[in-house]
Scaffold this motif. Structure first.
Motif, PDB file in Angstrom:
ATOM      1  N   LEU A  97       1.051  -4.076  -8.838  1.00 39.25           N
ATOM      2  CA  LEU A  97       1.924  -4.332  -7.687  1.00 39.25           C
ATOM      3  C   LEU A  97       1.651  -5.696  -7.067  1.00 39.25           C
ATOM      4  CD1 LEU A  97       2.040  -0.852  -5.905  1.00 39.25           C
ATOM      5  CD2 LEU A  97       3.892  -1.993  -7.129  1.00 39.25           C
ATOM      6  N   THR A  98       0.369  -6.080  -6.971  1.00 45.95           N
ATOM      7  CA  THR A  98       0.049  -7.390  -6.402  1.00 45.95           C
ATOM      8  C   THR A  98       0.483  -8.522  -7.319  1.00 45.95           C
ATOM      9  OG1 THR A  98      -2.203  -7.246  -7.291  1.00 45.95           O
ATOM     10  CG2 THR A  98      -1.874  -6.586  -4.987  1.00 45.95           C
ATOM     11  N   GLN A  99       0.634  -8.239  -8.613  1.00 45.08           N
ATOM     12  CA  GLN A  99       1.138  -9.242  -9.555  1.00 45.08           C
ATOM     13  C   GLN A  99       2.654  -9.375  -9.491  1.00 45.08           C
ATOM     14  OE1 GLN A  99      -0.334  -8.061 -13.385  1.00 45.08           O
ATOM     15  NE2 GLN A  99      -2.470  -8.483 -12.848  1.00 45.08           N
ATOM     16  N   GLY A 100       3.300  -8.515  -8.700  1.00 44.17           N
ATOM     17  CA  GLY A 100       4.738  -8.634  -8.503  1.00 44.17           C
ATOM     18  C   GLY A 100       5.580  -7.676  -9.324  1.00 44.17           C
ATOM     19  N   ASP A 101       4.958  -6.715 -10.018  1.00 43.53           N
ATOM     20  CA  ASP A 101       5.731  -5.743 -10.801  1.00 43.53           C
ATOM     21  C   ASP A 101       6.522  -4.822  -9.882  1.00 43.53           C
ATOM     22  OD1 ASP A 101       4.610  -6.818 -13.030  1.00 43.53           O
ATOM     23  OD2 ASP A 101       3.520  -5.016 -13.644  1.00 43.53           O
ATOM     24  N   SER A 102       7.678  -4.374 -10.353  1.00 40.23           N
ATOM     25  CA  SER A 102       8.459  -3.386  -9.611  1.00 40.23           C
ATOM     26  C   SER A 102       7.818  -2.013  -9.819  1.00 40.23           C
ATOM     27  CB  SER A 102       9.902  -3.372 -10.103  1.00 40.23           C
ATOM     28  OG  SER A 102       9.948  -2.878 -11.435  1.00 40.23           O
ATOM     29  N   ASP A 103       8.244  -1.055  -9.024  1.00 34.92           N
ATOM     30  CA  ASP A 103       7.709   0.304  -9.151  1.00 34.92           C
ATOM     31  C   ASP A 103       7.975   0.848 -10.547  1.00 34.92           C
ATOM     32  OD1 ASP A 103       7.091  -0.045  -6.524  1.00 34.92           O
ATOM     33  OD2 ASP A 103       8.417   1.527  -5.760  1.00 34.92           O
ATOM     34  N   GLU A 104       9.194   0.630 -11.045  1.00 32.03           N
ATOM     35  CA  GLU A 104       9.568   1.117 -12.378  1.00 32.03           C
ATOM     36  C   GLU A 104       8.724   0.438 -13.461  1.00 32.03           C
ATOM     37  OE1 GLU A 104      11.408   3.639 -14.912  1.00 32.03           O
ATOM     38  OE2 GLU A 104      11.658   3.624 -12.739  1.00 32.03           O
ATOM     39  N   ALA A 105       8.443  -0.846 -13.301  1.00 35.34           N
ATOM     40  CA  ALA A 105       7.629  -1.571 -14.285  1.00 35.34           C
ATOM     41  C   ALA A 105       6.198  -1.030 -14.310  1.00 35.34           C
ATOM     42  CB  ALA A 105       7.628  -3.063 -13.976  1.00 35.34           C
ATOM     43  N   VAL A 106       5.665  -0.687 -13.149  1.00 32.38           N
ATOM     44  CA  VAL A 106       4.310  -0.133 -13.079  1.00 32.38           C
ATOM     45  C   VAL A 106       4.275   1.223 -13.784  1.00 32.38           C
ATOM     46  CG1 VAL A 106       2.528   0.758 -11.525  1.00 32.38           C
ATOM     47  CG2 VAL A 106       3.726  -1.360 -10.960  1.00 32.38           C
ATOM     48  N   GLU A 160       0.837  -1.208   0.000  1.00 32.83           N
ATOM     49  CA  GLU A 160       0.000   0.000   0.000  1.00 32.83           C
ATOM     50  C   GLU A 160       0.868   1.253   0.000  1.00 32.83           C
ATOM     51  OE1 GLU A 160      -3.105   2.540  -0.204  1.00 32.83           O
ATOM     52  OE2 GLU A 160      -3.107   0.396  -0.587  1.00 32.83           O
ATOM     53  N   ALA A 161       1.944   1.236   0.757  1.00 30.16           N
ATOM     54  CA  ALA A 161       2.855   2.390   0.786  1.00 30.16           C
ATOM     55  C   ALA A 161       3.490   2.593  -0.590  1.00 30.16           C
ATOM     56  CB  ALA A 161       3.928   2.181   1.842  1.00 30.16           C
ATOM     57  N   ARG A 162       3.879   1.505  -1.248  1.00 31.37           N
ATOM     58  CA  ARG A 162       4.437   1.609  -2.608  1.00 31.37           C
ATOM     59  C   ARG A 162       3.394   2.149  -3.571  1.00 31.37           C
ATOM     60  NH1 ARG A 162       6.564  -3.989  -4.312  1.00 31.37           N
ATOM     61  NH2 ARG A 162       6.803  -2.906  -6.295  1.00 31.37           N
ATOM     62  N   ALA A 163       2.154   1.669  -3.441  1.00 36.61           N
ATOM     63  CA  ALA A 163       1.078   2.123  -4.326  1.00 36.61           C
ATOM     64  C   ALA A 163       0.826   3.611  -4.131  1.00 36.61           C
ATOM     65  CB  ALA A 163      -0.198   1.328  -4.059  1.00 36.61           C
ATOM     66  N   ARG A 164       0.798   4.067  -2.886  1.00 39.30           N
ATOM     67  CA  ARG A 164       0.576   5.493  -2.626  1.00 39.30           C
ATOM     68  C   ARG A 164       1.718   6.337  -3.192  1.00 39.30           C
ATOM     69  NH1 ARG A 164      -3.490   6.934   1.163  1.00 39.30           N
ATOM     70  NH2 ARG A 164      -3.068   8.993   0.340  1.00 39.30           N
ATOM     71  N   ALA A 165       2.956   5.836  -3.060  1.00 39.42           N
ATOM     72  CA  ALA A 165       4.113   6.558  -3.598  1.00 39.42           C
ATOM     73  C   ALA A 165       4.026   6.661  -5.118  1.00 39.42           C
ATOM     74  CB  ALA A 165       5.407   5.869  -3.182  1.00 39.42           C
ATOM     75  N   LEU A 166       3.507   5.638  -5.764  1.00 42.12           N
ATOM     76  CA  LEU A 166       3.379   5.664  -7.225  1.00 42.12           C
ATOM     77  C   LEU A 166       2.214   6.539  -7.673  1.00 42.12           C
ATOM     78  CD1 LEU A 166       4.064   1.922  -8.086  1.00 42.12           C
ATOM     79  CD2 LEU A 166       5.557   3.871  -8.489  1.00 42.12           C
ATOM     80  N   THR A 167       1.094   6.469  -6.982  1.00 48.32           N
ATOM     81  CA  THR A 167      -0.073   7.243  -7.419  1.00 48.32           C
ATOM     82  C   THR A 167       0.135   8.736  -7.244  1.00 48.32           C
ATOM     83  OG1 THR A 167      -1.153   6.934  -5.264  1.00 48.32           O
ATOM     84  CG2 THR A 167      -1.722   5.371  -7.019  1.00 48.32           C
TER      85      THR A 167
END
Length: 156
Positions: free
Chosen positions: A76-85, A37-44
């Motif tokens: 992210l839940t599929q395992g992608d890295s931040d850069e891949a997303v 969730e923290a990674r998702a918030r950082a990306l959004t």
């Protein structure tokens, strides 16, 4: 008394305005894993809402922003890295979706224009200042010319 009342009103308005970005985020979008969730918030926060355009998808209430938030979490839940997303979203929506564009040959003008304009402006100021200093001064008036001007000014 009036100052205190105005201060309280400003405080309440400030608190209400800080809650607005949180209202854009739906509770059903939150991931159960706090790290994801923290990674998702950082990306959004890095992605632009294509409807609002000057807001991140994290802050936007638009339906497209919600879809993008869900997409980021799915990737992210599929395992992608931040850069891949980020790469995936950019491949679908273009570089404009990034609030801070990447440095590349296509964005060179975007990043270089402010520096170039400052340098051009500094050079122009320097050139004009040098020209102004180099302007020749006129010759002093002769005593006859001064007398003639005095006569012209004294006549009614």
């Amino acid at each position: 008394m009036l100052r205190r009342c105005l201060g309280q009103i400003a405080l309440v308005l400030g608190l209400l305005l800080t809650v607005l970005p949180a209202a854009a985020f739906n509770p059903d979008e939150v991931l159960s894993d706090p790290a994801l969730e923290a990674r998702a918030r950082a990306l959004t926060v890095q992605l632009r809402c294509m409807v609002c355009q000057n807001q991140s998808i994290d802050d936007s209430n638009a339906e497209l922003a919600r879809d993008l938030r869900v997409l980021v979490r799915e990737r992210l839940t599929q395992g992608d890295s931040d850069e891949a997303v980020i790469d995936y979203v950019v491949s679908r929506y273009g570089e404009f979706v990034l609030l801070k564009p990447r440095f590349s040959m296509r964005t060179l003008a975007l990043w270089g224009a402010p520096v170039a304009l400052i340098l051009i402006g500094a050079a122009a100021v320097f050139v004009f200042a040098r020209r102004r200093v180099a302007l020749p001064e006129g010759k002093a008036l002769t005593p006859d010319e001064e007398a003639r001007i005095r006569d012209l000014l004294e006549k009614p």
